[in-house]
Design an enzyme around this catalytic site. Sequence first.
Site, PDB file in Angstrom:
ATOM      1  N   GLU A   1       0.884  -1.172   0.000  1.00 43.42           N
ATOM      2  CA  GLU A   1       0.000   0.000   0.000  1.00 43.42           C
ATOM      3  C   GLU A   1       0.916   1.215   0.000  1.00 43.42           C
ATOM      4  O   GLU A   1       1.494   1.561   1.036  1.00 43.42           O
ATOM      5  CB  GLU A   1      -0.880   0.003   1.256  1.00 43.42           C
TER       6      GLU A   1
ATOM      7  N   CYS B   1      -2.526   9.538   2.240  1.00 43.04           N
ATOM      8  CA  CYS B   1      -2.192   8.807   1.013  1.00 43.04           C
ATOM      9  C   CYS B   1      -3.267   9.011  -0.037  1.00 43.04           C
ATOM     10  O   CYS B   1      -2.965   9.124  -1.215  1.00 43.04           O
ATOM     11  CB  CYS B   1      -1.981   7.328   1.314  1.00 43.04           C
TER      12      CYS B   1
HETATM   13  N1  NAD Z   1      -1.706   3.232   0.274  1.00 45.28           N
HETATM   14  C1  NAD Z   1      -1.961   3.378   1.563  1.00 45.28           C
HETATM   15  O1  NAD Z   1      -2.853   2.754   2.103  1.00 45.28           O
HETATM   16  C2  NAD Z   1      -1.163   4.331   2.390  1.00 45.28           C
HETATM   17  C3  NAD Z   1      -1.619   4.702   3.666  1.00 45.28           C
HETATM   18  C4  NAD Z   1      -0.869   5.588   4.420  1.00 45.28           C
HETATM   19  C5  NAD Z   1       0.326   6.078   3.925  1.00 45.28           C
HETATM   20  N2  NAD Z   1       0.747   5.713   2.687  1.00 45.28           N
HETATM   21  C6  NAD Z   1       1.983   6.268   2.143  1.00 45.28           C
HETATM   22  O2  NAD Z   1       2.997   6.219   3.120  1.00 45.28           O
HETATM   23  C7  NAD Z   1       3.924   7.287   2.927  1.00 45.28           C
HETATM   24  C8  NAD Z   1       4.119   8.018   4.232  1.00 45.28           C
HETATM   25  O3  NAD Z   1       4.554   7.140   5.207  1.00 45.28           O
HETATM   26  P1  NAD Z   1       6.076   7.047   5.698  1.00 45.28           P
HETATM   27  O4  NAD Z   1       6.752   8.350   5.504  1.00 45.28           O
HETATM   28  O5  NAD Z   1       6.044   6.432   7.056  1.00 45.28           O
HETATM   29  O6  NAD Z   1       6.668   6.014   4.637  1.00 45.28           O
HETATM   30  P2  NAD Z   1       8.095   5.296   4.664  1.00 45.28           P
HETATM   31  O7  NAD Z   1       8.159   4.499   3.420  1.00 45.28           O
HETATM   32  O8  NAD Z   1       9.186   6.254   4.939  1.00 45.28           O
HETATM   33  O9  NAD Z   1       8.039   4.343   5.951  1.00 45.28           O
HETATM   34  C9  NAD Z   1       7.007   3.385   6.113  1.00 45.28           C
HETATM   35  C10 NAD Z   1       7.489   2.311   7.069  1.00 45.28           C
HETATM   36  O10 NAD Z   1       8.533   1.571   6.441  1.00 45.28           O
HETATM   37  C11 NAD Z   1       9.628   1.436   7.334  1.00 45.28           C
HETATM   38  N3  NAD Z   1      10.855   1.270   6.552  1.00 45.28           N
HETATM   39  C12 NAD Z   1      11.731   2.215   6.127  1.00 45.28           C
HETATM   40  N4  NAD Z   1      12.724   1.651   5.412  1.00 45.28           N
HETATM   41  C13 NAD Z   1      12.471   0.321   5.369  1.00 45.28           C
HETATM   42  C14 NAD Z   1      13.116  -0.797   4.766  1.00 45.28           C
HETATM   43  N5  NAD Z   1      14.237  -0.659   4.044  1.00 45.28           N
HETATM   44  N6  NAD Z   1      12.574  -2.018   4.920  1.00 45.28           N
HETATM   45  C15 NAD Z   1      11.418  -2.184   5.607  1.00 45.28           C
HETATM   46  N7  NAD Z   1      10.764  -1.155   6.214  1.00 45.28           N
HETATM   47  C16 NAD Z   1      11.276   0.075   6.093  1.00 45.28           C
HETATM   48  C17 NAD Z   1       9.574   2.698   8.154  1.00 45.28           C
HETATM   49  O11 NAD Z   1      10.306   2.564   9.358  1.00 45.28           O
HETATM   50  C18 NAD Z   1       8.077   2.839   8.377  1.00 45.28           C
HETATM   51  O12 NAD Z   1       7.642   2.028   9.434  1.00 45.28           O
HETATM   52  C19 NAD Z   1       3.302   8.159   1.854  1.00 45.28           C
HETATM   53  O13 NAD Z   1       3.904   7.883   0.615  1.00 45.28           O
HETATM   54  C20 NAD Z   1       1.846   7.724   1.860  1.00 45.28           C
HETATM   55  O14 NAD Z   1       1.167   7.976   0.658  1.00 45.28           O
HETATM   56  C21 NAD Z   1       0.032   4.844   1.918  1.00 45.28           C
END
Ligand code: NAD
Length: 503
Positions: free
Chosen positions: A247, A281
Amino acid sequence: MRMTATHAPGVPVVEDGHLVSSNPATGEQIGRFPASGESDVADAVRRARQAAAWWAALGFAGRRERLLRWRAALANRLEELAELMHREGGKPVAEAIVEAAGAIDHIAWAAKHARSVLGPRRVRSSLMQIEYASRLEYLPYGVVGVIGPWNYPVLTPIGSIGYALAAGNAVVFKPSEYTPAIGAWLVDRFVEVVPEQPVLQAVFGTGDVGAALCRSGVNKLAFTGSTATGKKVMAACAETLTPVLAECGGKDAMIVDADADLDGAVAAAVWGGMTNAGQTCVGIERVYVADAVYDAFLGRLVERAARLTVGIEDGADFGPITMPGQIDTIRRHIADALERGGRAALGGPDAVQPPYVRPTILVDVPEDAAAVREETFGPTLTVTRVADADEGVRLANASRYGLGGAVFSRSRGVALARQLRSGMTAVNSAISFAGMPGLPFGGVGDSGFGRIHGADGLREFARPKAITKRRMRSLLPALSFDRTPKQVAQIARAVRLLHGRPR
Ligand SMILES: NC(=O)c1ccc[n+]([C@@H]2O[C@H](COP(=O)([O-])OP(=O)(O)OC[C@H]3O[C@@H](n4cnc5c(N)ncnc54)[C@H](O)[C@@H]3O)[C@@H](O)[C@H]2O)c1
Protein backbone atom coordinates in the site's frame (compact mmCIF):
# COMPACT_ATOMS: atom_id res chain seq x y z
CA MET A 1 20.55 0.43 14.54
CA ARG A 2 20.77 3.75 12.69
CA MET A 3 21.20 6.82 14.89
CA THR A 4 19.27 9.88 13.87
CA ALA A 5 21.60 12.83 14.01
CA THR A 6 19.19 15.62 14.81
CA HIS A 7 16.97 16.14 17.83
CA ALA A 8 14.59 18.53 16.05
CA PRO A 9 10.98 18.32 17.26
CA GLY A 10 9.25 15.30 15.82
CA VAL A 11 12.38 13.58 14.58
CA PRO A 12 12.68 10.19 16.28
CA VAL A 13 16.04 9.34 17.79
CA VAL A 14 17.62 6.11 18.91
CA GLU A 15 19.58 6.68 22.12
CA ASP A 16 20.84 4.22 24.73
CA GLY A 17 19.21 1.40 22.82
CA HIS A 18 15.81 3.10 22.91
CA LEU A 19 13.63 4.60 20.21
CA VAL A 20 12.37 7.99 21.42
CA SER A 21 9.50 9.83 19.72
CA SER A 22 8.49 13.44 20.26
CA ASN A 23 5.72 15.91 19.53
CA PRO A 24 6.33 17.47 16.09
CA ALA A 25 5.19 20.92 17.25
CA THR A 26 6.67 21.17 20.74
CA GLY A 27 9.45 18.57 20.86
CA GLU A 28 7.96 17.08 24.05
CA GLN A 29 9.13 13.49 24.48
CA ILE A 30 6.19 11.13 23.94
CA GLY A 31 7.40 7.53 23.74
CA ARG A 32 10.53 5.61 24.74
CA PHE A 33 10.76 1.96 23.72
CA PRO A 34 13.57 -0.59 23.60
CA ALA A 35 14.83 -0.55 20.02
CA SER A 36 14.58 -4.02 18.51
CA GLY A 37 17.62 -5.68 17.02
CA GLU A 38 17.65 -8.38 14.36
CA SER A 39 17.51 -11.13 17.02
CA ASP A 40 14.59 -9.44 18.82
CA VAL A 41 12.64 -9.45 15.58
CA ALA A 42 13.49 -13.12 15.01
CA ASP A 43 12.41 -13.95 18.59
CA ALA A 44 9.12 -12.12 18.12
CA VAL A 45 8.43 -14.06 14.93
CA ARG A 46 9.31 -17.34 16.69
CA ARG A 47 6.88 -16.55 19.52
CA ALA A 48 4.26 -15.49 16.99
CA ARG A 49 4.53 -18.83 15.20
CA GLN A 50 3.48 -20.69 18.36
CA ALA A 51 0.76 -18.17 19.05
CA ALA A 52 -0.50 -18.48 15.47
CA ALA A 53 -1.29 -22.16 15.96
CA TRP A 54 -3.25 -21.38 19.12
CA TRP A 55 -5.07 -18.44 17.52
CA ALA A 56 -5.98 -20.42 14.39
CA ALA A 57 -7.32 -23.26 16.55
CA LEU A 58 -9.75 -20.83 18.24
CA GLY A 59 -11.72 -20.85 15.01
CA PHE A 60 -13.82 -18.03 13.60
CA ALA A 61 -16.12 -17.85 16.64
CA GLY A 62 -13.31 -17.68 19.21
CA ARG A 63 -11.41 -15.04 17.26
CA ARG A 64 -14.54 -13.02 16.61
CA GLU A 65 -15.31 -12.87 20.33
CA ARG A 66 -11.79 -11.68 21.19
CA LEU A 67 -11.55 -9.21 18.32
CA LEU A 68 -14.86 -7.67 19.34
CA ARG A 69 -13.49 -7.28 22.88
CA TRP A 70 -10.43 -5.52 21.44
CA ARG A 71 -12.68 -3.24 19.41
CA ALA A 72 -14.66 -2.43 22.60
CA ALA A 73 -11.44 -1.71 24.51
CA LEU A 74 -10.44 0.81 21.84
CA ALA A 75 -13.92 2.34 21.63
CA ASN A 76 -14.14 2.79 25.39
CA ARG A 77 -10.80 4.62 25.53
CA LEU A 78 -11.23 6.52 22.27
CA GLU A 79 -10.47 9.96 23.73
CA GLU A 80 -7.29 8.71 25.40
CA LEU A 81 -6.12 7.23 22.10
CA ALA A 82 -7.02 10.41 20.21
CA GLU A 83 -5.08 12.54 22.70
CA LEU A 84 -2.00 10.34 22.20
CA MET A 85 -2.42 10.59 18.40
CA HIS A 86 -2.60 14.37 18.76
CA ARG A 87 0.53 14.54 20.87
CA GLU A 88 2.71 12.09 18.95
CA GLY A 89 1.55 12.80 15.37
CA GLY A 90 0.29 16.38 15.64
CA LYS A 91 -3.18 15.91 14.17
CA PRO A 92 -6.15 17.62 15.84
CA VAL A 93 -8.00 15.52 18.43
CA ALA A 94 -11.20 15.69 16.35
CA GLU A 95 -9.37 14.30 13.33
CA ALA A 96 -7.83 11.58 15.49
CA ILE A 97 -11.25 10.53 16.79
CA VAL A 98 -12.58 10.22 13.23
CA GLU A 99 -9.55 8.16 12.21
CA ALA A 100 -9.75 5.82 15.21
CA ALA A 101 -13.52 5.42 14.76
CA GLY A 102 -12.88 4.17 11.23
CA ALA A 103 -10.30 1.68 12.48
CA ILE A 104 -12.67 0.36 15.14
CA ASP A 105 -15.36 -0.13 12.49
CA HIS A 106 -12.90 -2.15 10.42
CA ILE A 107 -12.06 -4.47 13.32
CA ALA A 108 -15.77 -5.11 13.89
CA TRP A 109 -16.39 -5.80 10.19
CA ALA A 110 -13.44 -8.16 9.86
CA ALA A 111 -14.43 -10.04 13.04
CA LYS A 112 -18.05 -10.41 11.98
CA HIS A 113 -17.47 -11.35 8.33
CA ALA A 114 -14.42 -13.62 8.52
CA ARG A 115 -16.47 -16.80 8.66
CA SER A 116 -18.78 -15.94 5.76
CA VAL A 117 -15.86 -14.82 3.56
CA LEU A 118 -13.26 -17.41 4.54
CA GLY A 119 -15.25 -20.32 5.96
CA PRO A 120 -15.08 -23.73 4.25
CA ARG A 121 -17.44 -24.21 1.34
CA ARG A 122 -18.41 -26.86 -1.20
CA VAL A 123 -17.65 -26.09 -4.81
CA ARG A 124 -19.64 -27.63 -7.66
CA SER A 125 -17.62 -30.36 -9.39
CA SER A 126 -16.99 -30.57 -13.12
CA LEU A 127 -19.33 -32.95 -14.93
CA MET A 128 -16.23 -34.62 -16.35
CA GLN A 129 -15.07 -35.42 -12.80
CA ILE A 130 -18.40 -35.76 -11.09
CA GLU A 131 -17.08 -38.60 -8.92
CA TYR A 132 -15.11 -36.12 -6.82
CA ALA A 133 -16.55 -33.71 -4.24
CA SER A 134 -14.79 -30.31 -4.25
CA ARG A 135 -14.12 -28.14 -1.26
CA LEU A 136 -12.46 -24.77 -0.74
CA GLU A 137 -10.99 -23.50 2.51
CA TYR A 138 -9.12 -20.29 3.25
CA LEU A 139 -6.35 -21.02 5.71
CA PRO A 140 -4.26 -18.44 7.55
CA TYR A 141 -0.72 -17.82 6.36
CA GLY A 142 0.69 -18.20 9.87
CA VAL A 143 2.68 -15.11 10.87
CA VAL A 144 2.06 -11.81 9.09
CA GLY A 145 4.52 -8.92 9.40
CA VAL A 146 2.91 -5.48 9.26
CA ILE A 147 5.01 -2.36 8.61
CA GLY A 148 3.13 0.89 9.10
CA PRO A 149 3.45 4.61 8.31
CA TRP A 150 2.95 7.56 10.66
CA ASN A 151 0.32 9.60 8.82
CA TYR A 152 -2.69 7.45 9.79
CA PRO A 153 -1.00 5.47 12.57
CA VAL A 154 -4.23 3.75 13.68
CA LEU A 155 -6.47 3.36 10.61
CA THR A 156 -3.70 2.27 8.27
CA PRO A 157 -2.04 -0.53 10.26
CA ILE A 158 -5.39 -1.79 11.58
CA GLY A 159 -6.51 -2.11 7.95
CA SER A 160 -3.93 -4.90 7.77
CA ILE A 161 -3.73 -6.09 11.39
CA GLY A 162 -7.50 -6.40 11.98
CA TYR A 163 -8.06 -8.39 8.80
CA ALA A 164 -4.94 -10.55 9.25
CA LEU A 165 -6.00 -11.47 12.80
CA ALA A 166 -9.59 -12.19 11.76
CA ALA A 167 -8.25 -14.53 9.08
CA GLY A 168 -6.42 -16.49 11.81
CA ASN A 169 -2.85 -15.16 11.61
CA ALA A 170 -0.56 -13.92 14.37
CA VAL A 171 0.95 -10.51 13.64
CA VAL A 172 4.30 -8.86 14.31
CA PHE A 173 3.81 -5.12 13.85
CA LYS A 174 6.49 -2.50 13.27
CA PRO A 175 4.91 0.91 13.73
CA SER A 176 6.55 3.93 12.15
CA GLU A 177 9.46 5.32 14.15
CA TYR A 178 7.47 8.59 14.26
CA THR A 179 4.52 6.99 16.05
CA PRO A 180 5.76 4.08 18.19
CA ALA A 181 3.69 5.06 21.26
CA ILE A 182 0.47 4.83 19.27
CA GLY A 183 1.50 1.42 17.94
CA ALA A 184 2.39 0.21 21.44
CA TRP A 185 -0.93 1.48 22.80
CA LEU A 186 -2.92 -0.51 20.23
CA VAL A 187 -0.93 -3.67 20.97
CA ASP A 188 -1.28 -3.20 24.75
CA ARG A 189 -5.07 -3.04 24.46
CA PHE A 190 -5.01 -6.27 22.44
CA VAL A 191 -2.81 -8.01 25.01
CA GLU A 192 -5.30 -7.02 27.72
CA VAL A 193 -8.08 -8.92 25.97
CA VAL A 194 -5.91 -11.76 24.63
CA PRO A 195 -3.36 -12.35 27.40
CA GLU A 196 -2.89 -16.08 26.72
CA GLN A 197 -0.48 -15.94 23.77
CA PRO A 198 1.54 -13.25 21.91
CA VAL A 199 -0.84 -13.14 18.97
CA LEU A 200 -0.09 -9.46 18.30
CA GLN A 201 3.36 -8.07 19.14
CA ALA A 202 5.18 -4.85 18.29
CA VAL A 203 8.84 -4.35 17.40
CA PHE A 204 10.30 -0.85 17.47
CA GLY A 205 12.85 1.02 15.43
CA THR A 206 13.67 2.72 12.16
CA GLY A 207 13.76 1.22 8.66
CA ASP A 208 16.42 -1.34 9.70
CA VAL A 209 13.86 -3.04 11.91
CA GLY A 210 11.37 -3.12 9.05
CA ALA A 211 14.07 -4.65 6.87
CA ALA A 212 14.77 -7.26 9.57
CA LEU A 213 11.07 -8.12 9.62
CA CYS A 214 11.19 -8.71 5.84
CA ARG A 215 14.06 -11.18 6.38
CA SER A 216 12.56 -12.82 9.45
CA GLY A 217 10.62 -15.66 7.82
CA VAL A 218 7.14 -14.16 8.22
CA ASN A 219 4.69 -15.85 5.89
CA LYS A 220 3.39 -12.61 4.44
CA LEU A 221 4.50 -9.00 4.70
CA ALA A 222 1.92 -6.19 4.64
CA PHE A 223 3.66 -2.91 3.94
CA THR A 224 2.15 0.57 3.97
CA GLY A 225 4.42 3.52 3.23
CA SER A 226 6.16 5.29 0.39
CA THR A 227 6.66 3.76 -3.03
CA ALA A 228 10.45 4.01 -2.65
CA THR A 229 10.40 1.95 0.56
CA GLY A 230 7.84 -0.43 -0.93
CA LYS A 231 10.36 -1.34 -3.62
CA LYS A 232 13.01 -2.09 -0.97
CA VAL A 233 10.53 -4.23 0.95
CA MET A 234 9.68 -6.20 -2.18
CA ALA A 235 13.34 -6.71 -3.02
CA ALA A 236 14.07 -7.99 0.49
CA CYS A 237 11.03 -10.29 0.46
CA ALA A 238 11.98 -11.62 -2.98
CA GLU A 239 14.95 -13.42 -1.37
CA THR A 240 12.58 -15.77 0.44
CA LEU A 241 9.59 -15.52 -1.95
CA THR A 242 7.65 -13.96 0.91
CA PRO A 243 4.39 -12.59 -0.52
CA VAL A 244 3.96 -8.84 -0.16
CA LEU A 245 0.98 -6.53 0.12
CA ALA A 246 2.08 -3.04 -0.93
CA GLU A 247 0.00 0.00 0.00
CA CYS A 248 2.10 2.89 -1.27
CA GLY A 249 1.86 6.56 -2.12
CA GLY A 250 -0.60 8.48 -4.27
CA LYS A 251 -1.24 11.64 -6.23
CA ASP A 252 -5.02 11.61 -6.22
CA ALA A 253 -7.02 13.82 -8.52
CA MET A 254 -10.49 15.33 -8.28
CA ILE A 255 -12.47 15.97 -11.46
CA VAL A 256 -15.03 18.79 -11.33
CA ASP A 257 -17.56 18.47 -14.17
CA ALA A 258 -19.42 21.43 -15.66
CA ASP A 259 -22.67 20.37 -13.95
CA ALA A 260 -21.10 19.72 -10.52
CA ASP A 261 -22.51 20.95 -7.20
CA LEU A 262 -19.80 23.58 -6.76
CA ASP A 263 -20.24 24.15 -3.03
CA GLY A 264 -19.96 20.40 -2.44
CA ALA A 265 -16.92 20.20 -4.71
CA VAL A 266 -15.22 23.10 -2.90
CA ALA A 267 -15.86 21.59 0.54
CA ALA A 268 -14.56 18.19 -0.59
CA ALA A 269 -11.47 19.63 -2.30
CA VAL A 270 -10.53 21.65 0.79
CA TRP A 271 -11.09 18.76 3.15
CA GLY A 272 -9.71 16.07 0.87
CA GLY A 273 -6.62 18.13 0.14
CA MET A 274 -5.87 19.62 3.52
CA THR A 275 -7.15 17.31 6.22
CA ASN A 276 -4.24 16.04 8.32
CA ALA A 277 -2.18 18.89 6.75
CA GLY A 278 -2.41 17.06 3.42
CA GLN A 279 -0.47 14.10 4.80
CA THR A 280 -2.98 11.59 3.47
CA CYS A 281 -2.19 8.81 1.01
CA VAL A 282 -5.64 9.27 -0.55
CA GLY A 283 -5.58 13.04 -0.11
CA ILE A 284 -6.58 15.16 -3.10
CA GLU A 285 -3.45 16.79 -4.55
CA ARG A 286 -4.65 17.77 -8.04
CA VAL A 287 -7.98 19.26 -9.11
CA TYR A 288 -9.07 19.37 -12.77
CA VAL A 289 -11.99 21.72 -13.31
CA ALA A 290 -14.17 22.06 -16.41
CA ASP A 291 -13.70 25.42 -18.08
CA ALA A 292 -17.37 26.42 -17.65
CA VAL A 293 -17.11 26.42 -13.82
CA TYR A 294 -13.37 27.00 -13.31
CA ASP A 295 -13.50 30.66 -12.23
CA ALA A 296 -16.45 30.18 -9.87
CA PHE A 297 -14.88 27.05 -8.36
CA LEU A 298 -11.46 28.62 -7.85
CA GLY A 299 -12.89 31.76 -6.25
CA ARG A 300 -14.91 29.78 -3.70
CA LEU A 301 -12.05 27.34 -3.08
CA VAL A 302 -9.58 30.11 -2.25
CA GLU A 303 -12.12 31.85 -0.02
CA ARG A 304 -12.85 28.61 1.92
CA ALA A 305 -9.23 27.46 2.23
CA ALA A 306 -8.14 30.89 3.47
CA ARG A 307 -10.41 30.46 6.50
CA LEU A 308 -8.75 27.21 7.66
CA THR A 309 -6.96 27.46 10.98
CA VAL A 310 -3.58 25.86 11.55
CA GLY A 311 -1.93 24.99 14.87
CA ILE A 312 -2.04 22.68 17.87
CA GLU A 313 -4.76 24.59 19.69
CA ASP A 314 -8.18 23.03 20.21
CA GLY A 315 -10.35 23.59 17.18
CA ALA A 316 -7.51 24.07 14.67
CA ASP A 317 -8.38 22.51 11.32
CA PHE A 318 -4.98 20.92 10.91
CA GLY A 319 -1.68 20.72 12.72
CA PRO A 320 2.05 20.59 11.98
CA ILE A 321 3.85 18.59 9.34
CA THR A 322 4.63 15.41 11.27
CA MET A 323 7.86 14.48 9.54
CA PRO A 324 10.10 17.56 9.47
CA GLY A 325 11.98 16.34 6.38
CA GLN A 326 8.76 16.48 4.36
CA ILE A 327 8.74 20.28 4.63
CA ASP A 328 11.66 20.45 2.18
CA THR A 329 9.64 18.46 -0.37
CA ILE A 330 6.62 20.74 0.02
CA ARG A 331 8.84 23.83 -0.31
CA ARG A 332 10.52 22.39 -3.41
CA HIS A 333 7.20 21.58 -5.09
CA ILE A 334 5.83 25.09 -4.51
CA ALA A 335 9.04 26.74 -5.78
CA ASP A 336 9.19 24.50 -8.85
CA ALA A 337 5.54 25.21 -9.70
CA LEU A 338 6.14 28.96 -9.54
CA GLU A 339 9.40 28.79 -11.52
CA ARG A 340 7.58 26.95 -14.30
CA GLY A 341 4.98 29.67 -14.71
CA GLY A 342 2.50 28.68 -12.03
CA ARG A 343 0.89 31.15 -9.63
CA ALA A 344 -0.11 30.86 -5.99
CA ALA A 345 -3.80 31.77 -5.72
CA LEU A 346 -3.41 31.23 -1.97
CA GLY A 347 -0.33 30.69 0.19
CA GLY A 348 2.91 30.00 -1.64
CA PRO A 349 6.52 30.01 -0.40
CA ASP A 350 5.64 32.15 2.63
CA ALA A 351 3.05 29.59 3.71
CA VAL A 352 5.91 27.28 4.70
CA GLN A 353 6.59 28.14 8.34
CA PRO A 354 8.03 25.01 10.01
CA PRO A 355 6.60 22.99 11.59
CA TYR A 356 3.50 24.34 9.85
CA VAL A 357 2.51 24.82 6.24
CA ARG A 358 -0.49 27.05 5.63
CA PRO A 359 -3.04 26.24 2.87
CA THR A 360 -1.60 26.74 -0.58
CA ILE A 361 -3.46 26.67 -3.90
CA LEU A 362 -1.39 26.66 -7.07
CA VAL A 363 -2.83 27.42 -10.52
CA ASP A 364 -1.50 27.41 -14.09
CA VAL A 365 1.04 24.77 -13.10
CA PRO A 366 2.33 22.74 -16.06
CA GLU A 367 1.65 19.01 -15.98
CA ASP A 368 5.35 18.13 -15.83
CA ALA A 369 5.92 20.12 -12.62
CA ALA A 370 6.85 18.25 -9.45
CA ALA A 371 3.67 19.53 -7.77
CA VAL A 372 1.63 17.63 -10.38
CA ARG A 373 3.80 14.55 -10.80
CA GLU A 374 5.20 13.72 -7.34
CA GLU A 375 3.48 13.10 -4.03
CA THR A 376 3.64 16.42 -2.13
CA PHE A 377 2.11 15.29 1.18
CA GLY A 378 1.30 18.82 2.30
CA PRO A 379 -1.77 21.12 2.43
CA THR A 380 -1.37 22.14 -1.19
CA LEU A 381 -3.59 21.73 -4.24
CA THR A 382 -2.91 22.32 -7.90
CA VAL A 383 -6.05 23.52 -9.71
CA THR A 384 -6.02 23.12 -13.49
CA ARG A 385 -8.50 24.37 -16.08
CA VAL A 386 -9.61 21.65 -18.54
CA ALA A 387 -12.02 21.81 -21.49
CA ASP A 388 -14.31 19.22 -19.89
CA ALA A 389 -14.36 16.31 -17.44
CA ASP A 390 -13.03 13.91 -20.08
CA GLU A 391 -9.86 15.94 -20.45
CA GLY A 392 -9.65 15.98 -16.65
CA VAL A 393 -9.80 12.17 -16.59
CA ARG A 394 -7.10 11.96 -19.25
CA LEU A 395 -4.73 14.21 -17.29
CA ALA A 396 -5.57 12.53 -13.99
CA ASN A 397 -4.71 9.15 -15.50
CA ALA A 398 -1.34 10.36 -16.79
CA SER A 399 0.08 9.87 -13.27
CA ARG A 400 2.25 6.86 -12.43
CA TYR A 401 0.25 6.64 -9.19
CA GLY A 402 -3.29 5.30 -8.99
CA LEU A 403 -4.59 5.12 -5.44
CA GLY A 404 -7.91 6.96 -4.96
CA GLY A 405 -9.60 10.01 -6.40
CA ALA A 406 -12.87 11.92 -6.64
CA VAL A 407 -15.40 13.04 -9.22
CA PHE A 408 -17.98 15.79 -8.89
CA SER A 409 -20.70 15.50 -11.52
CA ARG A 410 -24.50 15.50 -11.44
CA SER A 411 -24.98 13.52 -14.63
CA ARG A 412 -21.92 11.31 -15.11
CA GLY A 413 -20.43 10.65 -11.67
CA VAL A 414 -20.18 6.86 -11.69
CA ALA A 415 -19.28 6.70 -15.40
CA LEU A 416 -16.37 9.10 -14.87
CA ALA A 417 -15.36 7.28 -11.67
CA ARG A 418 -15.09 4.04 -13.63
CA GLN A 419 -12.68 5.70 -16.08
CA LEU A 420 -10.24 6.92 -13.43
CA ARG A 421 -7.23 4.61 -13.22
CA SER A 422 -7.23 4.05 -9.47
CA GLY A 423 -8.30 1.56 -6.84
CA MET A 424 -11.03 3.74 -5.33
CA THR A 425 -13.05 6.77 -6.45
CA ALA A 426 -15.49 8.88 -4.43
CA VAL A 427 -18.39 10.47 -6.33
CA ASN A 428 -19.60 13.85 -5.04
CA SER A 429 -17.39 13.45 -1.93
CA ALA A 430 -13.74 12.82 -1.10
CA ILE A 431 -12.03 9.87 0.64
CA SER A 432 -15.42 8.40 1.66
CA PHE A 433 -14.35 4.90 0.53
CA ALA A 434 -11.63 4.55 3.21
CA GLY A 435 -14.06 4.19 6.09
CA MET A 436 -16.35 1.77 4.25
CA PRO A 437 -15.36 -1.57 5.76
CA GLY A 438 -17.04 -3.67 3.09
CA LEU A 439 -15.07 -2.05 0.26
CA PRO A 440 -11.54 -3.04 -0.78
CA PHE A 441 -8.78 -0.44 -0.47
CA GLY A 442 -5.57 -0.38 -2.48
CA GLY A 443 -3.96 1.01 -5.58
CA VAL A 444 -2.56 0.37 -9.01
CA GLY A 445 0.78 1.35 -10.57
CA ASP A 446 3.19 3.07 -8.18
CA SER A 447 0.47 3.09 -5.52
CA GLY A 448 1.05 -0.62 -5.00
CA PHE A 449 -1.02 -3.79 -5.20
CA GLY A 450 -3.12 -6.07 -3.07
CA ARG A 451 -6.10 -4.97 -1.03
CA ILE A 452 -6.93 -4.26 2.58
CA HIS A 453 -10.53 -3.88 3.90
CA GLY A 454 -13.63 -5.82 2.94
CA ALA A 455 -13.85 -9.40 1.72
CA ASP A 456 -10.80 -8.89 -0.52
CA GLY A 457 -8.88 -7.64 2.51
CA LEU A 458 -9.73 -10.81 4.43
CA ARG A 459 -8.72 -13.01 1.48
CA GLU A 460 -5.44 -11.07 1.22
CA PHE A 461 -4.42 -12.66 4.53
CA ALA A 462 -5.49 -16.23 3.76
CA ARG A 463 -4.28 -18.84 1.32
CA PRO A 464 -6.94 -20.71 -0.62
CA LYS A 465 -6.74 -24.45 -0.10
CA ALA A 466 -8.46 -26.67 -2.66
CA ILE A 467 -9.55 -30.17 -1.61
CA THR A 468 -11.10 -32.86 -3.79
CA LYS A 469 -12.50 -36.01 -2.24
CA ARG A 470 -13.53 -39.06 -4.23
CA ARG A 471 -17.13 -39.84 -3.42
CA MET A 472 -17.94 -42.72 -5.82
CA ARG A 473 -16.49 -45.08 -8.35
CA SER A 474 -15.44 -43.44 -11.61
CA LEU A 475 -17.62 -44.27 -14.58
CA LEU A 476 -15.06 -42.74 -16.95
CA PRO A 477 -11.74 -43.01 -15.10
CA ALA A 478 -9.86 -40.18 -16.81
CA LEU A 479 -7.22 -39.89 -14.05
CA SER A 480 -6.02 -43.48 -14.04
CA PHE A 481 -3.82 -45.88 -16.01
CA ASP A 482 -6.72 -48.30 -15.73
CA ARG A 483 -8.78 -46.48 -18.36
CA THR A 484 -9.50 -48.51 -21.48
CA PRO A 485 -9.38 -47.26 -25.11
CA LYS A 486 -13.17 -47.54 -25.14
CA GLN A 487 -13.45 -45.28 -22.09
CA VAL A 488 -11.09 -42.72 -23.67
CA ALA A 489 -13.37 -42.68 -26.73
CA GLN A 490 -16.34 -42.14 -24.40
CA ILE A 491 -14.50 -39.25 -22.73
CA ALA A 492 -13.91 -37.66 -26.14
CA ARG A 493 -17.63 -38.07 -26.96
CA ALA A 494 -18.58 -36.53 -23.62
CA VAL A 495 -16.32 -33.52 -24.28
CA ARG A 496 -18.00 -32.94 -27.65
CA LEU A 497 -21.41 -33.27 -26.03
CA LEU A 498 -20.57 -30.80 -23.29
CA HIS A 499 -18.41 -28.31 -25.15
CA GLY A 500 -18.85 -28.95 -28.86
CA ARG A 501 -21.46 -26.26 -29.50
CA PRO A 502 -20.24 -22.67 -30.08
CA ARG A 503 -22.69 -21.31 -27.50
N1 NAD B 1 -1.71 3.23 0.27
C1 NAD B 1 -1.96 3.38 1.56
O1 NAD B 1 -2.85 2.75 2.10
C2 NAD B 1 -1.16 4.33 2.39
C3 NAD B 1 -1.62 4.70 3.67
C4 NAD B 1 -0.87 5.59 4.42
C5 NAD B 1 0.33 6.08 3.93
N2 NAD B 1 0.75 5.71 2.69
C6 NAD B 1 1.98 6.27 2.14
O2 NAD B 1 3.00 6.22 3.12
C7 NAD B 1 3.92 7.29 2.93
C8 NAD B 1 4.12 8.02 4.23
O3 NAD B 1 4.55 7.14 5.21
P1 NAD B 1 6.08 7.05 5.70
O4 NAD B 1 6.75 8.35 5.50
O5 NAD B 1 6.04 6.43 7.06
O6 NAD B 1 6.67 6.01 4.64
P2 NAD B 1 8.09 5.30 4.66
O7 NAD B 1 8.16 4.50 3.42
O8 NAD B 1 9.19 6.25 4.94
O9 NAD B 1 8.04 4.34 5.95
C9 NAD B 1 7.01 3.38 6.11
C10 NAD B 1 7.49 2.31 7.07
O10 NAD B 1 8.53 1.57 6.44
C11 NAD B 1 9.63 1.44 7.33
N3 NAD B 1 10.85 1.27 6.55
C12 NAD B 1 11.73 2.22 6.13
N4 NAD B 1 12.72 1.65 5.41
C13 NAD B 1 12.47 0.32 5.37
C14 NAD B 1 13.12 -0.80 4.77
N5 NAD B 1 14.24 -0.66 4.04
N6 NAD B 1 12.57 -2.02 4.92
C15 NAD B 1 11.42 -2.18 5.61
N7 NAD B 1 10.76 -1.15 6.21
C16 NAD B 1 11.28 0.07 6.09
C17 NAD B 1 9.57 2.70 8.15
O11 NAD B 1 10.31 2.56 9.36
C18 NAD B 1 8.08 2.84 8.38
O12 NAD B 1 7.64 2.03 9.43
C19 NAD B 1 3.30 8.16 1.85
O13 NAD B 1 3.90 7.88 0.62
C20 NAD B 1 1.85 7.72 1.86
O14 NAD B 1 1.17 7.98 0.66
C21 NAD B 1 0.03 4.84 1.92
